[in-house]
Design an enzyme around this catalytic site. Structure first.
Site: not given
Length: 236
Positions: A34, A87, A108
């Protein structure tokens, strides 16, 4: 409260991009989650965005890159990345991370490992100082499907409480990653910063484990958006 969290995410993301994205950067990693929505938004506002390519860490970040009018590349095309932004689910005092709440941990980590500079952006809830303190869902671990029972048994022997992540209510059965694997969330309780690397090595050594959601010694800097509108930064 929700407005404060969103504001802190946007503050940290914008500051991270503004202070670290340089005109000579040609390949940029865009992570998942997010907070990274705001990273992609800010990168998309760059006046020279026609001159660089962005590497996604999964389906969500691929869509963020496309939606913000950025050029899409792949790790196969660009194994060396100038800078990557992502994040975290939790950050400790040494900038070790728990990632993988969105089941994108392998890609990631691939992008982070390929980057010359890896910058973490998050809101104040994620900066707890100790992994497992605030993130109580366990360490995400990507495993080959046929090995999940064996890996679960070995994780229990290491002192963890493993649980295969369910796809319900959207999908009957386990969550399946972009790579066709399962996710085991394994709760080890609070993990001291000094023992993170050792635990990660033990999990990685298990046959059937593709990757762990523990990121050790990868992040060079973190940007934390605080509830009062300030930004805290920390360098490894």
């Amino acid at each position: 409260m929700a407005d404060l969290v969103e504001k802190s995410k946007k503050l940290s993301a914008f500051a991270a991009v503004d202070e670290n994205l340089k005109p000579d950067h040609k390949v940029i990693g865009i992570g998942s989650g997010s907070t990274v929505v705001y990273v992609a938004e800010r990168v998309g506002q760059s006046t020279n965005k026609e001159k660089f390519v962005c590497i996604p860490t999964g389906f969500q970040s691929k869509q963020l890159i496309i939606d913000n009018g950025l050029h899409l590349g792949s790790p196969e095309q660009y194994p060396e990345i100038d800078i990557a932004f992502d994040g975290a689910d939790e950050i400790d005092s040494n900038l070790s991370l728990i990632k993988g709440g969105g089941a994108c941990l392998f890609q990631e980590k691939l992008v982070a490992a390929s980057a010359k500079q890896f910058i973490v952006v998050a809101d104040y809830r994620k900066d707890t100082g100790i992994l497992g303190k605030g993130w109580r869902k366990g360490i995400p671990i990507e495993v080959v499907p046929m090995a999940y029972t064996k890996v679960s048994l070995e994780l229990s022997k290491l002192g963890g409480k493993p649980n295969v992540r369910s796809g319900l209510p959207g999908k009957a059965g386990p969550v399946v990653t972009d790579n066709g694997n399962f996710i085991i969330d394994c709760d080890f309780g609070e993990i001291s910063p000094e023992s993170v690397a050792d635990l990660n090595s033990k999990i990685k050594s298990l046959v059937g484990v593709v990757e762990t959601g523990i990121f050790v010694g990868m992040a060079q800097k973190s940007y934390i958006g605080n509830s009062d509108g300030t930004i805290s930064t920390k360098s490894a």
